[in-house]
Scaffold this active site. Structure first.
Site, PDB file in Angstrom:
ATOM      1  N   GLY A 135      12.422 106.033 -44.267  1.00 21.83           N
ATOM      2  CA  GLY A 135      13.389 105.453 -45.604  1.00 21.83           C
ATOM      3  C   GLY A 135      13.979 104.141 -45.134  1.00 21.83           C
ATOM      4  O   GLY A 135      14.023 103.948 -43.811  1.00 21.83           O
ATOM      5  N   HIS A 193      20.573 110.265 -45.321  1.00 17.76           N
ATOM      6  CA  HIS A 193      20.849 109.393 -44.707  1.00 17.76           C
ATOM      7  C   HIS A 193      20.657 108.185 -45.538  1.00 17.76           C
ATOM      8  O   HIS A 193      21.664 107.009 -45.389  1.00 17.76           O
ATOM      9  CB  HIS A 193      20.002 109.509 -43.524  1.00 17.76           C
ATOM     10  CG  HIS A 193      19.598 108.018 -42.732  1.00 17.76           C
ATOM     11  ND1 HIS A 193      20.507 108.427 -41.317  1.00 17.76           N
ATOM     12  CD2 HIS A 193      18.970 106.965 -42.431  1.00 17.76           C
ATOM     13  CE1 HIS A 193      20.085 107.518 -41.001  1.00 17.76           C
ATOM     14  NE2 HIS A 193      19.525 105.961 -41.176  1.00 17.76           N
ATOM     15  N   GLU A 194      19.900 107.443 -46.118  1.00 14.58           N
ATOM     16  CA  GLU A 194      19.554 106.207 -47.025  1.00 14.58           C
ATOM     17  C   GLU A 194      20.403 106.060 -48.276  1.00 14.58           C
ATOM     18  O   GLU A 194      21.052 105.036 -47.886  1.00 14.58           O
ATOM     19  CB  GLU A 194      18.340 106.594 -47.711  1.00 14.58           C
ATOM     20  CG  GLU A 194      16.944 106.170 -46.898  1.00 14.58           C
ATOM     21  CD  GLU A 194      17.189 105.079 -45.797  1.00 14.58           C
ATOM     22  OE1 GLU A 194      17.370 104.350 -46.052  1.00 14.58           O
ATOM     23  OE2 GLU A 194      16.976 105.693 -44.231  1.00 14.58           O
ATOM     24  N   HIS A 250      24.004 104.641 -46.946  1.00 17.14           N
ATOM     25  CA  HIS A 250      23.561 102.897 -46.698  1.00 17.14           C
ATOM     26  C   HIS A 250      23.992 102.440 -48.332  1.00 17.14           C
ATOM     27  O   HIS A 250      25.203 101.501 -47.740  1.00 17.14           O
ATOM     28  CB  HIS A 250      22.218 102.993 -46.233  1.00 17.14           C
ATOM     29  CG  HIS A 250      21.525 102.478 -45.203  1.00 17.14           C
ATOM     30  ND1 HIS A 250      22.006 101.945 -44.072  1.00 17.14           N
ATOM     31  CD2 HIS A 250      21.080 104.093 -44.571  1.00 17.14           C
ATOM     32  CE1 HIS A 250      21.945 102.493 -42.886  1.00 17.14           C
ATOM     33  NE2 HIS A 250      20.916 102.820 -43.458  1.00 17.14           N
ATOM     34  N   GLN A 297      19.656  97.358 -45.661  1.00 17.15           N
ATOM     35  CA  GLN A 297      19.034  97.148 -44.509  1.00 17.15           C
ATOM     36  C   GLN A 297      18.094  96.106 -43.994  1.00 17.15           C
ATOM     37  O   GLN A 297      17.760  95.773 -43.387  1.00 17.15           O
ATOM     38  CB  GLN A 297      18.316  98.267 -44.096  1.00 17.15           C
ATOM     39  CG  GLN A 297      18.837  99.417 -43.686  1.00 17.15           C
ATOM     40  CD  GLN A 297      18.339 100.767 -43.368  1.00 17.15           C
ATOM     41  OE1 GLN A 297      18.246 101.498 -44.409  1.00 17.15           O
ATOM     42  NE2 GLN A 297      17.864 100.453 -41.832  1.00 17.15           N
ATOM     43  N   CYS A 317      18.301 105.272 -36.581  1.00 18.75           N
ATOM     44  CA  CYS A 317      18.239 103.799 -37.952  1.00 18.75           C
ATOM     45  C   CYS A 317      17.616 103.109 -37.326  1.00 18.75           C
ATOM     46  O   CYS A 317      17.709 102.342 -36.334  1.00 18.75           O
ATOM     47  CB  CYS A 317      19.658 104.145 -38.093  1.00 18.75           C
ATOM     48  SG  CYS A 317      20.176 103.296 -39.461  1.00 18.75           S
ATOM     49  N   LEU A 318      17.063 102.406 -38.450  1.00 16.19           N
ATOM     50  CA  LEU A 318      16.228 101.377 -38.135  1.00 16.19           C
ATOM     51  C   LEU A 318      17.207 100.095 -37.620  1.00 16.19           C
ATOM     52  O   LEU A 318      16.936  99.179 -36.806  1.00 16.19           O
ATOM     53  CB  LEU A 318      15.267 100.610 -39.142  1.00 16.19           C
ATOM     54  CG  LEU A 318      14.317 101.605 -39.152  1.00 16.19           C
ATOM     55  CD1 LEU A 318      13.369 101.414 -40.596  1.00 16.19           C
ATOM     56  CD2 LEU A 318      13.317 102.017 -38.329  1.00 16.19           C
TER      57      LEU A 318
END
Length: 193
Positions: free
Chosen positions: A45, A148-149, A152, A50, A106-107
């Site tokens: 995701g 999670h997304e 953001h 991000q 997380c990226l």
């Protein structure tokens, strides 16, 4: 096009993002670039903040998780059905069920993984890439990735769910990410010094 992923410490990761409409410039290209960026960086995701866009947009592909399940995962999550979906203007209606821990990463916070507790089910109102409105519930691993997304686009990060002591113990790692000392095989956009 593969976009740079914003690193921890960049202010865009703390913005509570506004809704958008169908006139948002180059939206379909941004969505395509987000998919490409997510897959290139081995994510499941990715949210618009991000990739340095403070808007309510994220994409999720949990089909790849379910396809990769081993026998133990299949027993633990027997009803798991993955999705591949675009979420625009998502708003959480409800998060329910018994909170359960899962090791998240997380990226934007590379090389940091922690057990995070989230509810079993999330109900969202959102629009797809064609601006068709949906209201739907998701559970299991898919709910976790969505939550999670979703964090953001609300200006939150998975580490915000950790107790203060655990966050303090991560300070050095987080400072290293912010200062650009942590490098990944995908392009990162580090905060300005």
């Amino acid at each position: 096009m593969i976009l740079p992923i914003v690193a921890y410490g960049h202010p865009v990761l703390r913005v509570q993002c506004p809704d958008i409409d169908a006139s948002f410039p180059d939206l379909q290209k941004l969505i395509a670039d987000m998919w490409e960026t997510m897959y290139r960086s081995n994510g499941v995701g990715i949210a618009a903040p991000q990739v340095n866009h403070a808007i309510r947009l994220f994409v999720v592909d949990t089909e790849q998780i379910v396809e990769g399940f081993d026998e133990e995962d299949k027993r633990e999550y027997p009803n798991e059905k993955g999705i591949k979906r675009v979420f625009i203007n998502a708003h959480k209606i409800e998060e329910s069920g018994i909170p359960w821990a899962y090791n998240e990463g997380c990226l934007s916070i590379p090389k940091v993984r922690e057990d995070i507790k989230r509810g079993e089910v999330v109900r969202l109102r959102y629009m797809d890439e064609n601006f068709q409105e949906h209201e739907e519930s998701f559970d299991g691993i898919t709910a976790r990735v969505i939550l999670h997304e979703y964090d953001h686009i609300e200006g939150k990060l998975f580490i915000d769910h950790l107790p203060p002591l655990k966050r303090r113990l991560l300070k050095k790692k987080l400072d290293d990410i912010t200062s650009g000392k942590v490098r990944m095989d995908y392009k990162m956009l580090y905060p300005k010094k």
